[in-house]
Scaffold this motif. Structure first.
Motif, mmCIF file in Angstrom:
data_model
loop_
_atom_site.group_PDB
_atom_site.id
_atom_site.type_symbol
_atom_site.label_atom_id
_atom_site.label_comp_id
_atom_site.label_asym_id
_atom_site.label_seq_id
_atom_site.Cartn_x
_atom_site.Cartn_y
_atom_site.Cartn_z
ATOM 1 N N TYR A 197 24.542 -69.795 -20.303
ATOM 2 C CA TYR A 197 23.740 -68.573 -20.167
ATOM 3 C C TYR A 197 22.384 -68.878 -19.517
ATOM 4 C CZ TYR A 197 27.152 -65.926 -22.862
ATOM 5 O OH TYR A 197 28.303 -65.297 -23.276
ATOM 6 N N SER A 209 21.318 -67.354 -15.915
ATOM 7 C CA SER A 209 20.073 -66.586 -15.838
ATOM 8 C C SER A 209 19.194 -67.105 -14.704
ATOM 9 C CB SER A 209 19.317 -66.670 -17.167
ATOM 10 O OG SER A 209 20.070 -66.111 -18.221
ATOM 11 N N GLU A 237 17.660 -62.430 -17.010
ATOM 12 C CA GLU A 237 18.150 -62.993 -18.257
ATOM 13 C C GLU A 237 19.562 -62.493 -18.573
ATOM 14 O OE1 GLU A 237 16.738 -63.779 -22.873
ATOM 15 O OE2 GLU A 237 15.801 -62.166 -21.708
ATOM 16 N N ILE A 238 20.448 -63.469 -18.843
ATOM 17 C CA ILE A 238 21.823 -63.179 -19.264
ATOM 18 C C ILE A 238 22.001 -63.777 -20.651
ATOM 19 C CG2 ILE A 238 24.269 -63.375 -18.712
ATOM 20 C CD1 ILE A 238 22.712 -61.897 -16.590
ATOM 21 N N THR A 239 22.487 -62.987 -21.596
ATOM 22 C CA THR A 239 22.709 -63.442 -22.966
ATOM 23 C C THR A 239 24.111 -63.029 -23.405
ATOM 24 O OG1 THR A 239 21.973 -61.406 -24.062
ATOM 25 C CG2 THR A 239 20.253 -62.995 -23.397
ATOM 26 N N THR A 260 24.702 -59.336 -23.106
ATOM 27 C CA THR A 260 24.783 -58.663 -21.809
ATOM 28 C C THR A 260 26.156 -58.023 -21.659
ATOM 29 O OG1 THR A 260 23.255 -60.268 -20.840
ATOM 30 C CG2 THR A 260 24.576 -58.952 -19.314
ATOM 31 N N GLN A 269 26.966 -54.574 -16.870
ATOM 32 C CA GLN A 269 25.822 -55.239 -16.244
ATOM 33 C C GLN A 269 26.269 -56.459 -15.433
ATOM 34 O OE1 GLN A 269 23.779 -55.719 -20.054
ATOM 35 N NE2 GLN A 269 22.052 -54.494 -19.281
ATOM 36 N N LEU A 270 27.235 -57.191 -15.955
ATOM 37 C CA LEU A 270 27.731 -58.384 -15.265
ATOM 38 C C LEU A 270 28.506 -58.015 -14.007
ATOM 39 C CD1 LEU A 270 28.798 -60.374 -18.438
ATOM 40 C CD2 LEU A 270 26.919 -60.979 -16.892
ATOM 41 N N VAL A 295 31.063 -63.918 -17.399
ATOM 42 C CA VAL A 295 30.019 -64.934 -17.450
ATOM 43 C C VAL A 295 30.538 -66.260 -16.894
ATOM 44 C CG1 VAL A 295 28.695 -66.418 -19.026
ATOM 45 C CG2 VAL A 295 28.642 -63.939 -19.297
#
Length: 482
Positions: A310, A314, A320-322, A325, A329-330, A351
């Motif tokens: 992650y 990011s 920021e990717i968590t 997410t 959004q991805l 991801v």
């Protein structure tokens, strides 16, 4: 070929043999060169030897003929045939019957020519094996297609091809020696299996007539080695062939070689140390810990950094990717970065895919990419500090995945849940999903110790050290029929 077939026939007509069962070899070409490294020009030794080799150069001039013989190791040695030494008929037969590519036997004295060339002055000669196809010109480059399709020709005419084979052998030996030095035991586990598992991949399917049973070729070595750890074999490994019925390109082959190793009471951190020792041992066997590639110089010395998935993603996309997410959004990020995706993929799959396409190619120096989402590796245990992650890493070198390791999942309840999810995905049409392996789960139910496991692509390691594609890293790769 017609001319050579005619020469074969003439040889047989004259009472000779085109393919004798053996000849009177007393020395290899390597032994002659080692014994006489600096023989003075135009001198004799008095030693009579019998040597063999493939004819790679021939010059027939009147009463004295010259030829260069080559051994399987690539060593070359000149032989000379004179009318005075071998006689009129044997010399005439040599001129009439010997072609480039033939294996011949020559008996004679070890001498040095007037130009200082170490040679054999022949007293007699015999055909050892008649070549019916002509060799390519030695100084001309072979096409990649011919190199991989007719590897036997490639090995004859190209020194580099033989060196690549030796390099691969040295790498595999270094792998084995390192693990044996760590008290690992080498095992052999089934290639033909009832249930495919241990990885997410499409298997080759076959049928066992004796049991009237569908079977698959293994896509991973993992599950049987883990059974051995359950049985008390605390450190085990196997270097073996893997089969995956997937795409073929410059980095993927349907048939390839993997190392897998498992250690009771190990984890992802202990396996990282072992992986680094293995690769450094391979580098030392090859001769250098510094590798020149198209992307720059790779230095294998020093500490290898760890990069959480992650965090890396990011940094790669600039936002920021968590684990929270969303898939929506991805998908937007994928569109922005021109990454092809399947709209049905969930957030965890997206991801992993985005990281592989955007970040992974930028990782040139050895990097342990860690802290994956759970669905990335169904056989890895939950992270000890974050339940949204698993304890697993991929080793990326030169922008490519070279190896992987887990803190292995040994809880049979959670493992059953994950394999059930995989089997449901398989039933829904996912050709790469694992199946529910009841015997493997039964083994875990007897009590598997905490363990770490690693996998290393041997062909990828050869590619790294030699700079060739996978079709040349594998000696005889699977090719589309001509």
């Amino acid at each position: 070929m017609l001319v050579r077939l005619d020469k074969r026939a003439k040889l047989l007509e004259r009472g000779g043999q085109a393919y004798p069962v053996g000849v009177g070899r007393t020395h290899t070409l390597e032994e002659i060169r080692a014994k006489y490294p600096e023989l003075e020009a135009d001198s004799t030794t008095g030693e009579i030897v019998g040597v063999t080799g493939r004819v790679v150069f021939v010059r027939n001039t009147g009463k004295l003929c010259f030829a260069t013989l080559q051994s399987g190791a690539g060593t070359r040695l000149q032989v000379m045939l004179s009318l005075a030494n071998v006689g009129e008929e044997p010399l005439a037969d040599w001129k009439a019957l010997v072609d480039l590519g033939d294996h011949v036997f020559v008996k004679g004295e070890v001498i040095s020519s007037r130009r200082g060339e170490l040679s054999i002055m022949a007293d007699s000669w015999a055909m050892a094996s008649k070549a019916l196809r002509p060799l390519p010109v030695l100084h001309a480059d072979l096409s990649e297609e011919m190199r991989v399709r007719q590897r036997y020709v490639d090995l004859i005419v190209r020194d580099t091809a033989r060196e690549q084979v030796k390099t691969r052998s040295a790498i595999v030996k270094a792998i084995r020696d390192t693990l044996h030095g760590e008290d690992y035991i080498e095992l052999e586990t089934p290639i033909l299996q009832l249930i495919h598992g241990g990885a997410a991949a499409r298997p080759f399917r076959t049928h066992l007539n004796a049991f009237d049973q569908p079977m698959t070729l293994r896509i991973a070595i993992e599950l049987y080695l883990k059974r051995a750890v359950v049985g008390g074999m605390d450190k085990v490994f196997e270097v073996g062939r893997i089969f995956r019925n997937e795409g073929v390109d410059s980095t993927h082959s349907p048939e390839f070689t993997m190392l897998e190793a498992y250690e009771a009471y190990g984890d992802q951190f202990s396996m990282a140390k072992i992986m680094q020792r293995i690769i450094l041992a391979a580098a030392d066997a090859v001769g250098s810990r510094s590798i020149e590639t198209e992307r720059g110089t790779i230095n294998l010395d020093g500490e290898w950094p760890w990069l959480p998935v992650y965090q890396g993603l990011s940094e790669g996309v600039g936002q920021e990717i968590t684990p929270e997410t969303t898939a929506e959004q991805l998908r937007a990020i994928a569109v922005a970065h021109d990454v092809k995706i399947d709209q049905a993929w969930d957030a965890e799959k997206l991801v992993v895919e985005l990281f592989g396409e955007i970040v992974e190619p930028t990782l040139i120096q050895p990097t342990f990419v860690c802290d994956y989402p759970p669905s990335a590796q169904p056989l890895a245990r939950p992270h000890r500090d974050n339940p949204n992650l698993i304890e697993a890493w991929d080793l990326i070198i030169d922008g490519k995945e070279t190896g992987t390791a887990f803190s292995e999942l040994v809880d049979p309840v959670i493992q059953r849940e994950r394999l059930t999810q995989q089997s449901l995905a398989a039933a829904a049409g996912d050709p790469e999903a694992m199946q529910l392996d009841e015997d493997f789960l039964r083994a875990l139910e007897y009590g598997a110790p905490p363990m770490g496991g690693l996998g290393l692509g041997v062909d990828r390691l050869v590619m790294l050290f030699t700079g060739v594609g996978i079709r040349e890293a594998i000696l005889f790769p699977l090719m589309k029929p001509e």
